[in-house]
Design an enzyme around this catalytic site. Structure first.
Site, short mmCIF file in Angstrom:
data_model
loop_
_atom_site.label_atom_id
_atom_site.label_comp_id
_atom_site.label_asym_id
_atom_site.label_seq_id
_atom_site.Cartn_x
_atom_site.Cartn_y
_atom_site.Cartn_z
N GLU A 50 31.70 -29.67 -43.68
CA GLU A 50 32.35 -30.97 -43.62
C GLU A 50 33.65 -30.69 -44.46
O GLU A 50 33.64 -29.92 -45.54
CB GLU A 50 31.30 -32.15 -44.37
CG GLU A 50 30.12 -32.51 -43.51
CD GLU A 50 29.39 -33.37 -44.05
OE1 GLU A 50 29.58 -34.09 -45.13
OE2 GLU A 50 28.16 -33.72 -43.33
N CYS A 98 23.17 -31.11 -46.22
CA CYS A 98 22.35 -29.67 -45.96
C CYS A 98 21.38 -29.00 -46.81
O CYS A 98 20.39 -28.80 -46.81
CB CYS A 98 23.34 -28.80 -45.07
SG CYS A 98 24.04 -29.52 -43.62
N GLU A 149 24.53 -24.74 -36.07
CA GLU A 149 25.83 -25.10 -36.48
C GLU A 149 26.04 -24.65 -38.06
O GLU A 149 25.24 -25.16 -38.80
CB GLU A 149 26.15 -26.68 -36.08
CG GLU A 149 27.60 -26.97 -36.35
CD GLU A 149 28.48 -25.86 -35.75
OE1 GLU A 149 28.32 -25.62 -34.39
OE2 GLU A 149 29.48 -25.35 -36.50
N1 LIG Z 1 26.62 -32.33 -41.50
C1 LIG Z 1 26.84 -31.01 -41.61
O1 LIG Z 1 27.70 -30.46 -42.42
C2 LIG Z 1 25.91 -30.21 -40.90
C3 LIG Z 1 26.26 -28.83 -40.80
C4 LIG Z 1 25.45 -28.08 -40.02
C5 LIG Z 1 24.31 -28.46 -39.30
N2 LIG Z 1 23.92 -29.65 -39.45
C6 LIG Z 1 22.81 -30.24 -38.90
O2 LIG Z 1 22.96 -31.05 -37.89
C7 LIG Z 1 22.20 -32.04 -37.41
C8 LIG Z 1 22.96 -33.35 -37.54
O3 LIG Z 1 23.59 -33.68 -38.75
P1 LIG Z 1 24.71 -34.69 -38.88
O4 LIG Z 1 25.05 -34.45 -40.24
O5 LIG Z 1 25.66 -34.70 -37.78
O6 LIG Z 1 23.92 -36.16 -38.83
P2 LIG Z 1 24.14 -37.66 -38.64
O7 LIG Z 1 23.28 -38.55 -39.28
O8 LIG Z 1 25.71 -37.61 -39.23
O9 LIG Z 1 24.27 -37.80 -36.98
C9 LIG Z 1 23.04 -37.81 -36.27
C10 LIG Z 1 23.32 -39.10 -35.09
O10 LIG Z 1 22.18 -38.79 -34.17
C11 LIG Z 1 21.89 -39.88 -33.72
N3 LIG Z 1 20.72 -40.18 -33.04
C12 LIG Z 1 19.46 -40.21 -33.83
N4 LIG Z 1 18.55 -40.11 -32.76
C13 LIG Z 1 19.15 -40.06 -31.73
C14 LIG Z 1 18.74 -40.30 -30.23
N5 LIG Z 1 17.43 -40.18 -29.79
N6 LIG Z 1 19.60 -40.21 -28.93
C15 LIG Z 1 20.82 -40.12 -29.46
N7 LIG Z 1 21.34 -40.15 -30.74
C16 LIG Z 1 20.61 -40.26 -31.81
C17 LIG Z 1 22.13 -40.87 -34.82
O11 LIG Z 1 22.39 -42.27 -34.71
C18 LIG Z 1 23.25 -40.32 -35.89
O12 LIG Z 1 24.64 -41.07 -35.30
C19 LIG Z 1 21.39 -32.20 -38.65
O13 LIG Z 1 20.10 -31.28 -38.18
C20 LIG Z 1 21.93 -31.12 -39.72
O14 LIG Z 1 21.00 -30.74 -40.64
C21 LIG Z 1 24.73 -30.51 -40.34
#
Ligand SMILES: NC(=O)c1ccc[n+]([C@@H]2O[C@H](COP(=O)([O-])OP(=O)(O)OC[C@H]3O[C@@H](n4cnc5c(N)ncnc54)[C@H](O)[C@@H]3O)[C@@H](O)[C@H]2O)c1
Length: 434
Positions: free
Chosen positions: A155, A263, A151
């Protein structure tokens, strides 16, 4: 099409809501019960412009559901996306994959019929194949394919980025899985956004390489900014001149206090570890990380010098706490490196952020005083430090700020203002690289 999103954080919630908007029937699962309860009650746990309306619309239409339960949604799913966190593992800088593999195990237990399991989380090369091994180990007769769909949303602009992406990357090695993924992404194909189909390893690496390259651009311009200060050049003119060259491009050439966020810091470190593990060198990214840490330290020094050599006993108003505007995300924000240092040196901190104060309280020292109103925050301050370029600060009344402050020092870590106009208003103004 039935889609399940595992993890309902920034990426899972935005992606889930957008897939629902595309017409899919989406279930967002999270282990965090309070998060799911809030979502079910119509509250959005994060600040992301437009997300509340998008979620509400799709919940009302019956296309978007929230649950803590993997059953029965997984059994009915055509596609299951893993969008859990992959933070830096304590101690060694690797991406921590415990949440990814735990999700894979739980998915496996509930699989029924052919399903495509897609990594949307940012994960090291080889993870998709390891997810496949975990699922087969848990359920040997499972009928599934794995895929990688990193992705790239930002943000603060996440919905627009998801709906109108520069590209969609699909790491997929079976025709059946590719067909399902293409079908899901059909609406973005209609707007002619390109879809790059490649193997699993390449898709996983595209994400790390892209983030590391963007972080490198930031560290590069920050070093040039420091050179500008030394030689009397203006980094904005330099960056503009560079950006006019189409091979370079003008984006991400804006100096500041160093990159932060959920990130770039973790993905650059993880890429270095991936390279080390495979005996490859990654020296440019290593330098990028080093320069970024040095830039934060340099900003602390800049503030100290602006205050005449010591922060002790000085009142500093901080405008902006989040790592960038239009989000409440505080992960690895430069303010987390800068503010505790100022407090240690005896400064009194008065802080304002349009959306991030609640999150900031979880991470910053208890001594920080928070204000809902920016003018209240600057009242009596010896110095104002503009840390995040929220629009509210671009539009604030400088006249009022000047009147309310005790001193006149204005440190603009985002170069929002023009030096001459600030000086003419009576501020003792310090920008970055000009
Ligand atoms: N935040 C960004 O801007 C962004 C952009 C691109 C990619 N990413 C990538 O996407 C991924 C997620 O990032 P994010 O910022 O959304 O993280 P986040 O911490 O906001 O959300 C992750 C969620 O996963 C849940 N979770 C953990 N284990 C779980 C399980 N076994 N079953 C169900 N839910 C579970 C957590 O409770 C949490 O709510 C990361 O790898 C990040 O690098 C993030």
């Amino acid at each position: 099409m039935n889609v399940v999103m595992i993890g309902s954080g920034y990426v899972g919630l935005v992606s889930g809501a957008c897939f629902a908007e595309f017409g899919a029937n989406v279930t967002c699962i999270d282990v965090d019960q309070s998060k799911i309860e809030r979502l079910e009650a119509g509250q959005i746990p994060i600040y992301e412009p437009g997300l509340d309306d998008l979620v509400a619309r799709n919940v009302t239409a019956g296309r978007l559901h929230f649950t803590t339960d993997y059953d029965p949604a997984i059994g009915a799913a055509d596609l299951v996306f893993i969008a859990v966190g992959t933070p830096t593992r304590r101690g060694d800088g690797h991406a921590d994959l415990v949440y990814v593999y735990e999700a894979a195990r739980q998915i496996a237990r509930h699989l029924s019929g052919y399903t495509v399991i897609v990594d949307k989380s940012t994960v090291p090369v080889g993870t998709a194949r390891q997810v496949a091994r975990v699922i087969s180990g848990e359920k040997p007769d499972a009928d599934f394919d794995v895929a990688s769909n990193p992705e790239f949303l930002r943000e603060g602009a996440a919905i627009g980025d998801f709906m109108r992406p520069d590209r969609v990357v699909l790491g997929v090695e079976s025709d059946r899985a590719e067909k399902l993924l293409r079908e899901l992404y059909r609406p973005i194909n209609l707007i002619e956004a390109p879809i790059l189909v490649t193997n699993l390893e390449s898709a996983e690496l595209v994400k790390y390489a892209s983030n590391a390259f963007l972080a490198t651009k930031i560290s590069f311009i920050n070093e040039i900014a420091n050179l500008c200060e030394a030689v009397g050049a203006d980094v904005h003119a330099v960056a503009k001149g560079m950006g006019m060259d189409k091979r370079i491009g003008g984006k991400f050439l804006h100096p500041g206090p160093g990159y932060g966020g959920s990130c770039f810091p973790k993905d650059t470190t993880a890429l270095i570890r991936i390279a080390q593990e495979h005996g490859a060198s990654c020296r440019i990214v290593e330098a990028t990380v080093e320069v970024n840490a040095a830039q934060k330290a340099r900003m602390i020094k800049k503030i100290r010098e602006a205050l005449g050599g010591s922060e002790s006993g000085k009142t500093i108003a901080i405008l902006g706490l989040t790592f960038k505007p239009e989000t409440d995300d505080m992960r690895d924000s430069p303010s987390l490196a800068i503010i505790p240092n100022l407090i240690d040196k005896g400064a009194v901190i008065r802080a304002h952020d349009p959306q991030g104060s609640e999150e900031a309280r979880r991470f910053l020292p208890a001594e920080v005083n928070y204000f809902d109103d920016l003018y209240a925050a600057v009242t009596g301050a010896d110095a104002v430090v503009l840390m995040t370029e929220w629009n509210e600060y671009r539009g604030m009344s400088l006249e009022q700020v000047g009147e309310l402050m005790k001193g006149s020092v204005f440190v603009d870590l985002r170069n929002v203002y023009e030096p001459e106009s600030m000086t003419s208003r009576g501020f003792s103004y310090f920008g970055v690289g000009r």
